[in-house]
Design an enzyme around this catalytic site. Sequence first.
Site, PDB file in Angstrom:
ATOM      1  N   GLY A  90      21.719  -5.900 -13.981  1.00 20.63           N
ATOM      2  CA  GLY A  90      21.657  -4.556 -13.415  1.00 20.63           C
ATOM      3  C   GLY A  90      20.411  -4.393 -12.556  1.00 20.63           C
ATOM      4  O   GLY A  90      19.964  -5.341 -11.890  1.00 20.63           O
ATOM      5  N   SER A  91      19.811  -3.211 -12.615  1.00 24.25           N
ATOM      6  CA  SER A  91      18.726  -2.889 -11.681  1.00 24.25           C
ATOM      7  C   SER A  91      17.486  -3.743 -11.868  1.00 24.25           C
ATOM      8  O   SER A  91      16.621  -3.771 -10.992  1.00 24.25           O
ATOM      9  CB  SER A  91      18.341  -1.427 -11.844  1.00 24.25           C
ATOM     10  OG  SER A  91      19.475  -0.624 -11.650  1.00 24.25           O
ATOM     11  N   THR A  92      17.365  -4.415 -13.030  1.00 27.81           N
ATOM     12  CA  THR A  92      16.157  -5.220 -13.222  1.00 27.81           C
ATOM     13  C   THR A  92      16.104  -6.380 -12.233  1.00 27.81           C
ATOM     14  O   THR A  92      15.072  -7.035 -12.101  1.00 27.81           O
ATOM     15  CB  THR A  92      16.098  -5.781 -14.657  1.00 27.81           C
ATOM     16  OG1 THR A  92      17.371  -6.347 -14.971  1.00 27.81           O
ATOM     17  CG2 THR A  92      15.761  -4.693 -15.650  1.00 27.81           C
TER      18      THR A  92
END
Lengths: 382, 695
Positions: free
Chosen positions: B282-284
């Site tokens: 995801g956004s990581t």
Amino acid sequence: MRNAAAFSKNWSWRYRLTSPWLGDPWLLGAVGLLLLLGLMMALNTTYFLSLNKTGAPFYLFERQLLSVLLGLAAMAILASLPTEWLKQASFAVFVCGILLLIAVWVPGLGVVRGGARRWLKFGPLTIEPAELTKLGWVFFLAERLSRYQYRLNDFRRGLMPLLAVFALLALITLEQPDFGATVVLALILLAMCFAAGVPVAHLGAAGGALSLFMTYQAFHKAYRARRLLGFAHPWETARSAGFQLVQSLIAIGAGGKWGVGLGAGRQKMFYLPQAHSDFVFAVVGEELGLAGVLLVVSLFGTITVRGMRLARRHNDSFASLLATGMTSLLTFQAVINMAVVTGLLPTKGLALPFLSYGGTAMVGSLAALGVLLNLSRQVEAR
Amino acid sequence: MEERRRRIAILSILLASLFVLIAGRVVLLALIDGSRLQILAHSEHTEKVEVSAPRGPIVDRNGIILALSAPARSLYARPRTVWSKNRREQLVQLARILGIDSDKLSARLKSKANFIWLARQVDAKTAWAVDQLGLAGIGSVNEFKRFYPEGSLAAAVIGMAGTDSQGLSGVEMRYDRAIRGNPLSLEIERDALGRFVLDSPEVLREARPGARVVLTLDSRLQALVETEMRQRVRYYRAKRGTAIVLDPFTGEILAMATVGADDSEPSDRLHNPAVQDVFEPGSTIKPLLAAIALDSRVVTPQSRIFCENGAWRLGAATIHDHGAHQWLTLEEIIARSSNIGAAKIALALGPKRVFDGLRAFGLGHPTGVDLPGEAFGILRQLQIAQRVELANEGFGQGLAVTPLQLVVAYGAIANGGLLLRPFVVREIYDPLGRRIFRAKPQIVRRVISPTTAHQVARLLRAVVEDPAGTGRLASIPNIAIAGKTGTAQMVNPVTHAYYQDRLVASFVGIAPADQPRLVVLVMLEDVGHGQFGGLVAAPAFKTIVASALDRLGLPVGQPSVTEASYQVADLAPFGLLLNSANKSSALAGSSNIRNFHDGKPDFVSSLEGWCVPYFAGLSLRHALQLAHRLNLELDVSGDGYVVAQSPAPGSPIPAFRRIKIVLAGSVEGSPLHNRFSFDRARADADRTISRGFLP
């Protein structure tokens, strides 16, 4: 003075060695050594077996010791009886032997072990009559052959009747079954007849017929055929039929030249079946090595040579044939046993005289020795 | 008569020649076949026996024992002897002592094998009771049983060893050769019934006890991480939670834990999700993409990107943001976690640079950590035409990483651009105490320039510090934190579509951002709708970092009032771990990273009396002495050496000051002194062997 000199001469070393009272010192010495070795072997090979079976490690050894004492008594008696008595008693002895042999079928007396009906049980005592029958057979043959020496050249009146008696014996021993005894009886018959002067042609014919018969017998019974297979291909059948022979050969090989040491053998620890009885020679090979084996062979050789010497030196044909028979008896048993253990002959179930565990065989062998000593006393006294 | 003499002479020669035949045969056997037969005899009469050596202990970086082997007795049977020598009632008694059904015991004893195990590694009392029965054919030997004194602590990293002393998972498996040592190899003579003969056995190979393995883990930090994660998992009803604490300058893993929701279920020693399982980041992933873009000068920190007011049609797909943004700087894209911005950066980079860049960060390839079964992750090489897929990769969809891969990639940002190989074993000592292995930091490659790394770290500070940042809950007063939140939808394994209400919430951060010491990943799987990484994972990150920095001796500012209640409750057992000596040196301004790594165990003295002490490995006498000194009462079970205790070391002292300890391995001499206890075991084995001999 003269008396003193005679006295010293009489009590000289040589005098004592050839004493008419003791008999042939070579025979005595050889058997004495064998007996000592045999007792050591019995102690050593029955220790674990007794422990396993009864919990008392010396149970079987004590029994063997008792047999030796009994055998020595029998030897002493036979050695001291007048030879003439032996001659007179021989027929009766033989008949007794046959009766005992038949008695194994009497219910309550006969004992069956491992499928063979060979033993008689009198209270705590178990005897194997075939061992005594062999002695009786020698007595019988010596008496017959010496009495009817004049007609030995006639096949029908000479060899034929003896073969007929043998056929009876063979019938009984094969029925038990005790193939080893049959073979020994046949060999004694041939040896004594040969010594007595039966024509070689007759003997050849009889011998040929006997070996054909024996060969048939050997293949006739399934378990004997199995033994033959184990004998012919021990390494291929090392886990089945050849197991005992392979273990025996391993024992002898493991001993090398000097052996692993008395008592240090491993094969007797249930690797080698019958290590204390029929295969004790292999344990000798393992523990005392080639040296021990050759010692045993030469001790038996000594008995044979000295026994046959007796036979030659007796003028009386009964005594001469008796010596021949007893010597043959001991020799054949020893040689066949050693040949089996070393893989030269298929397994028979014959004990090694003086060394194997087994009461009746021990008494029988010592009795045979007693007869030889008896005969040797006369030779020395002459 | 002359004829008879002649014939007897012939007969005697014939008979004598038979003996010559026998003699010849025997000479051939002994001299020609002798050596072959001797070899056969030897192989028939001897049996090779191995007496296992104790496995080496596994300790954490401060010497706290996490795994140790203590002597235990194992019962065996020789079925044939058992049946022939014993009465039935005795077997029933035996079954009662062993606690099994007597029919079942009989069934096992029906085995045709020469030797079977009845019960492995039983306690001394059972073994004694069986010995007292005195059954023939049943005996016992000394073995070593593996104990994990700290219970489930770091279970997945340590792994486990099997009954036959073989490593099955984790460090136990990976370092099995060193830990296992060599068993004592004996050659024993036996009879044909399989019983051993009295003679003393011949030693084929002397034994070597296993080596002592020192982990990089800090067990108190590990305990803190596990407690924190367990609370978070429960609170948010997550399926499980994973956390990793990494030293970005060495690659040492200071803590690594995955906890499930249910405390009571046995900890999984065979599976380590932190290195063996993958998830969509995801956004990581966005900071990694930003780093690649900055490094290849596709963007600058000041670049502005138009974010399409929160929805952007790209081919057949539409990309959504959480808020409607117009023109955002790179910093704002990261801080507010704009998917559209990230997608545009990915498209600007193109598939090759994205793939190469993420590959350089170690994605799609094992990190090389010294743990077994590491997963590769999934990283595809996209075509130029796959614009939607490339855009999705920009915000972490369509690729999968292991938690460890992600932490190590962030480590490169923290340490100035170097990808390091992570590891969990620092040192290995042989039984005599000589060091035979020492792990050194290994640089895999330079991923980005130091400048870029610095720039990305600054971007990540905004995530926590910017009032509009997604990671505000991770902020700690007086300490600069850089990090990134992540919220990924889980994939329905049947339809391969994304779940709308099942999320993986994560936070990966660097602390302190201005002088990095730690990279920490926190991940909660299967949390419900609305449980974003910044909401769920960031607070856990904060707790872990605050305590970990404490352990490092960095000052942690006074928590705000609202935080205080939570933090105090959470840290009660561990607040006591604060070490005044360490604190003062840190206050004196020591910024030497090595200072931490050379730290010696010093907690015992400073903590004594304030929390439950550490009993593992002590004899009963020493345990009682320690308890007496601290005015504690002990509930003792078993005998030998302490292998387990409750409450765990470091816990607050319980009501009534009662501590339960479990002892095992009742052989004199400390099990920690391998050499000594091993000699005892060998003497015991010798005795056992001679006991195996009849009667």
